[in-house]
Enzyme design. Structure first.
Site, PDB file in Angstrom:
ATOM      1  N   SER A  31       0.830  -1.209   0.000  1.00 60.43           N
ATOM      2  CA  SER A  31       0.000   0.000   0.000  1.00 60.43           C
ATOM      3  C   SER A  31       0.861   1.254   0.000  1.00 60.43           C
ATOM      4  O   SER A  31       1.848   1.332   0.734  1.00 60.43           O
ATOM      5  CB  SER A  31      -0.873   0.045   1.252  1.00 60.43           C
ATOM      6  OG  SER A  31      -1.748  -1.030   1.264  1.00 60.43           O
ATOM      7  N   HIS A  62      -5.191  -0.852  -5.911  1.00 61.06           N
ATOM      8  CA  HIS A  62      -4.114  -1.715  -6.416  1.00 61.06           C
ATOM      9  C   HIS A  62      -4.280  -1.903  -7.921  1.00 61.06           C
ATOM     10  O   HIS A  62      -5.286  -2.423  -8.376  1.00 61.06           O
ATOM     11  CB  HIS A  62      -4.168  -3.098  -5.746  1.00 61.06           C
ATOM     12  CG  HIS A  62      -3.659  -3.111  -4.350  1.00 61.06           C
ATOM     13  ND1 HIS A  62      -2.335  -3.267  -4.044  1.00 61.06           N
ATOM     14  CD2 HIS A  62      -4.299  -2.971  -3.164  1.00 61.06           C
ATOM     15  CE1 HIS A  62      -2.175  -3.230  -2.730  1.00 61.06           C
ATOM     16  NE2 HIS A  62      -3.359  -3.056  -2.172  1.00 61.06           N
ATOM     17  N   HIS A  84      -4.123 -11.092  -2.257  1.00 53.30           N
ATOM     18  CA  HIS A  84      -4.251 -11.369  -0.821  1.00 53.30           C
ATOM     19  C   HIS A  84      -5.140 -12.588  -0.581  1.00 53.30           C
ATOM     20  O   HIS A  84      -6.090 -12.829  -1.316  1.00 53.30           O
ATOM     21  CB  HIS A  84      -4.878 -10.169  -0.100  1.00 53.30           C
ATOM     22  CG  HIS A  84      -4.072  -8.907  -0.188  1.00 53.30           C
ATOM     23  ND1 HIS A  84      -4.215  -8.023  -1.228  1.00 53.30           N
ATOM     24  CD2 HIS A  84      -3.113  -8.405   0.616  1.00 53.30           C
ATOM     25  CE1 HIS A  84      -3.372  -7.003  -1.043  1.00 53.30           C
ATOM     26  NE2 HIS A  84      -2.687  -7.217   0.056  1.00 53.30           N
ATOM     27  N   TYR A  86      -7.302 -12.874   1.754  1.00 54.85           N
ATOM     28  CA  TYR A  86      -8.664 -12.468   2.133  1.00 54.85           C
ATOM     29  C   TYR A  86      -9.557 -12.199   0.930  1.00 54.85           C
ATOM     30  O   TYR A  86     -10.769 -12.050   1.059  1.00 54.85           O
ATOM     31  CB  TYR A  86      -8.645 -11.245   3.072  1.00 54.85           C
ATOM     32  CG  TYR A  86      -8.029  -9.985   2.507  1.00 54.85           C
ATOM     33  CD1 TYR A  86      -8.681  -9.220   1.531  1.00 54.85           C
ATOM     34  CD2 TYR A  86      -6.791  -9.548   2.957  1.00 54.85           C
ATOM     35  CE1 TYR A  86      -8.107  -8.075   1.026  1.00 54.85           C
ATOM     36  CE2 TYR A  86      -6.215  -8.388   2.459  1.00 54.85           C
ATOM     37  CZ  TYR A  86      -6.869  -7.664   1.491  1.00 54.85           C
ATOM     38  OH  TYR A  86      -6.298  -6.527   0.993  1.00 54.85           O
ATOM     39  N   GLU A  87      -8.965 -12.137  -0.273  1.00 49.66           N
ATOM     40  CA  GLU A  87      -9.785 -11.935  -1.472  1.00 49.66           C
ATOM     41  C   GLU A  87     -10.521 -13.217  -1.846  1.00 49.66           C
ATOM     42  O   GLU A  87     -11.429 -13.185  -2.673  1.00 49.66           O
ATOM     43  CB  GLU A  87      -8.907 -11.471  -2.633  1.00 49.66           C
ATOM     44  CG  GLU A  87      -8.356 -10.076  -2.424  1.00 49.66           C
ATOM     45  CD  GLU A  87      -7.360  -9.681  -3.486  1.00 49.66           C
ATOM     46  OE1 GLU A  87      -7.806  -9.354  -4.596  1.00 49.66           O
ATOM     47  OE2 GLU A  87      -6.152  -9.710  -3.220  1.00 49.66           O
ATOM     48  N   ALA A 114       2.231  -2.592   4.077  1.00 54.31           N
ATOM     49  CA  ALA A 114       1.763  -1.707   5.137  1.00 54.31           C
ATOM     50  C   ALA A 114       1.422  -2.620   6.309  1.00 54.31           C
ATOM     51  O   ALA A 114       0.874  -3.712   6.098  1.00 54.31           O
ATOM     52  CB  ALA A 114       0.523  -0.957   4.683  1.00 54.31           C
ATOM     53  N   MET A 212      -1.463  -8.492   6.564  1.00 53.46           N
ATOM     54  CA  MET A 212      -2.288  -9.481   5.857  1.00 53.46           C
ATOM     55  C   MET A 212      -1.617 -10.020   4.599  1.00 53.46           C
ATOM     56  O   MET A 212      -2.289 -10.496   3.686  1.00 53.46           O
ATOM     57  CB  MET A 212      -3.633  -8.846   5.480  1.00 53.46           C
ATOM     58  CG  MET A 212      -4.380  -8.219   6.649  1.00 53.46           C
ATOM     59  SD  MET A 212      -5.859  -7.363   6.098  1.00 53.46           S
ATOM     60  CE  MET A 212      -6.307  -6.450   7.579  1.00 53.46           C
ATOM     61  N   SER A 213      -0.289  -9.921   4.528  1.00 52.51           N
ATOM     62  CA  SER A 213       0.403 -10.384   3.318  1.00 52.51           C
ATOM     63  C   SER A 213       1.810 -10.833   3.670  1.00 52.51           C
ATOM     64  O   SER A 213       2.115 -11.109   4.830  1.00 52.51           O
ATOM     65  CB  SER A 213       0.475  -9.222   2.309  1.00 52.51           C
ATOM     66  OG  SER A 213       1.309  -8.190   2.811  1.00 52.51           O
ATOM     67  N   ASN A 236      -0.074   2.413  11.074  1.00 58.52           N
ATOM     68  CA  ASN A 236      -0.968   2.673  12.217  1.00 58.52           C
ATOM     69  C   ASN A 236      -0.512   1.813  13.376  1.00 58.52           C
ATOM     70  O   ASN A 236       0.198   0.835  13.164  1.00 58.52           O
ATOM     71  CB  ASN A 236      -2.408   2.281  11.835  1.00 58.52           C
ATOM     72  CG  ASN A 236      -2.495   0.820  11.410  1.00 58.52           C
ATOM     73  OD1 ASN A 236      -2.115   0.466  10.284  1.00 58.52           O
ATOM     74  ND2 ASN A 236      -2.939  -0.029  12.306  1.00 58.52           N
ATOM     75  N   HIS A 248      -9.041   1.897   7.072  1.00 62.86           N
ATOM     76  CA  HIS A 248      -8.201   1.710   5.884  1.00 62.86           C
ATOM     77  C   HIS A 248      -7.710   3.050   5.334  1.00 62.86           C
ATOM     78  O   HIS A 248      -6.627   3.140   4.761  1.00 62.86           O
ATOM     79  CB  HIS A 248      -8.977   0.934   4.812  1.00 62.86           C
ATOM     80  CG  HIS A 248      -8.175   0.614   3.588  1.00 62.86           C
ATOM     81  ND1 HIS A 248      -7.015  -0.118   3.642  1.00 62.86           N
ATOM     82  CD2 HIS A 248      -8.347   0.945   2.289  1.00 62.86           C
ATOM     83  CE1 HIS A 248      -6.515  -0.228   2.421  1.00 62.86           C
ATOM     84  NE2 HIS A 248      -7.300   0.415   1.579  1.00 62.86           N
TER      85      HIS A 248
HETATM   86  N1  HPA Z   1      -3.436  -4.955  10.849  1.00 65.02           N
HETATM   87  C1  HPA Z   1      -3.332  -5.737   9.770  1.00 65.02           C
HETATM   88  N2  HPA Z   1      -2.941  -5.294   8.590  1.00 65.02           N
HETATM   89  C2  HPA Z   1      -2.612  -4.000   8.479  1.00 65.02           C
HETATM   90  C3  HPA Z   1      -2.675  -3.125   9.564  1.00 65.02           C
HETATM   91  C4  HPA Z   1      -3.105  -3.631  10.836  1.00 65.02           C
HETATM   92  O1  HPA Z   1      -3.203  -2.920  11.856  1.00 65.02           O
HETATM   93  N3  HPA Z   1      -2.281  -1.907   9.119  1.00 65.02           N
HETATM   94  C5  HPA Z   1      -1.969  -2.056   7.810  1.00 65.02           C
HETATM   95  N4  HPA Z   1      -2.161  -3.322   7.407  1.00 65.02           N
END
Ligand code: HPA
Length: 273
Positions: A31, A62, A84, A86-87, A114, A212-213, A236, A248
């Site tokens: 990201s 993306h 990903h 989750y897709e 990210a 998540m990757s 974050n 997000h």
């Molecule tokens: N958790 C999972 N995936 C993420 C996060 C998070 O806090 N921030 C960016 N991708």
């Protein structure tokens, strides 16, 4: 021939019908870094939709394509948009692009993402060099019949993220005056962000960031003998570390804010690895 391997060779033939470009290094953009590929010396690009059997990404923001070109004269293939779990794709499909870049000839893989900061010393906008990962929260991409053509049934994972590359990255970050933390990345499936209890568990496990990757891609790449490194942009603080609910938009805003620095670091790193 195994179905997963057959799909991979079909994709490779599809790519080879369009280009015979031989990358030395592969780069997966997370990201905020998506437009990095637009700024390199581009030789050619192939949309994922043009590749037979390729899992195409559905995540907003993306772009889905392989960009072939040069960074500091190093021939690279860049994934602009990753796949990903989750897709909804099976894990074998999630790592198909990584394996495909390996089969195209890439010997080195640079992973970016990210991530949420689990280590309370981290701050949004800082960078973390991956020293290791924890994949307990996801299915292994290596489950199923082993692809003997790629690697062994029981691959060693004692140094997923190359110590050699890590030393180079630390040096380059220092030269550019970019503060770089180090830590362990924990991958979960997403798409929901973690709960505060899950984040506390990550901390107890020894995790520093959550996402998540990446870890599944690193595992598939190590299985086939690629040298791997990874850098997270902490966008974050993970759930419960700060009181603020996760969004997000915040992830994207932080990633965009520090993307110039991130790009500078990636360029320097590719020139040296
Ligand atoms: N958790 C999972 N995936 C993420 C996060 C998070 O806090 N921030 C960016 N991708």
């Amino acid at each position: 021939m195994n179905d997963t391997y057959r799909k991979l060779t079909t994709c490779l033939e599809s790519v080879r019908a369009k280009t015979d470009f031989k990358p030395e290094a592969a780069l997966i953009l997370g990201s905020g870094l998506g437009d990095y590929a637009d700024g390199i010396r581009i030789e050619t690009a192939i949309d994922y939709t043009e590749i037979e059997g390729f899992p195409t990404s559905t995540v907003a923001g993306h772009k889905g394509r392989f960009v072939f070109g040069y960074v500091q004269d190093v021939p690279v293939v860049v994934m602009q948009g990753r796949v990903h779990y989750y897709e909804g794709y099976p894990m074998q499909d999630v790592v198909l692009p990584t394996r495909l870049m390996g089969l195209m000839g890439a010997k080195k893989l640079v992973l970016t993402n990210a991530a949420g900061g689990v280590n309370p010393d981290f701050r949004p906008g800082c960078f973390m060099l991956l020293t290791d990962h924890i994949t307990t929260g996801i299915p292994s991409p290596l489950i199923g019949a082993n692809l003997e053509e790629l690697g062994p049934r029981f691959p060693d994972m004692s140094e997923v993220y190359s110590l050699r590359m890590r030393e180079i990255i630390k040096l380059e970050a220092e030269k550019l005056d970019i503060p770089l933390r180090e830590g362990v990345y924990v991958q979960f499936t997403g798409p929901a962000y973690e709960t505060p209890a899950e984040v506390r568990m990550c901390r107890l496990w020894g995790g520093d960031a959550v996402g998540m990757s990446t870890a599944c891609e690193a595992m598939a790449a190590r299985h086939m003998g690629l040298e791997v490194c990874g850098i997270s942009c902490i966008t974050n603080m993970a759930a419960g570390i700060s009181k603020q609910p996760l969004d997000h938009k915040e992830v994207q805003e932080t990633a965009d804010r520090v993307s110039a620095q991130f790009k500078e670091l990636i360029t320097a790193v590719i020139g040296k690895i």
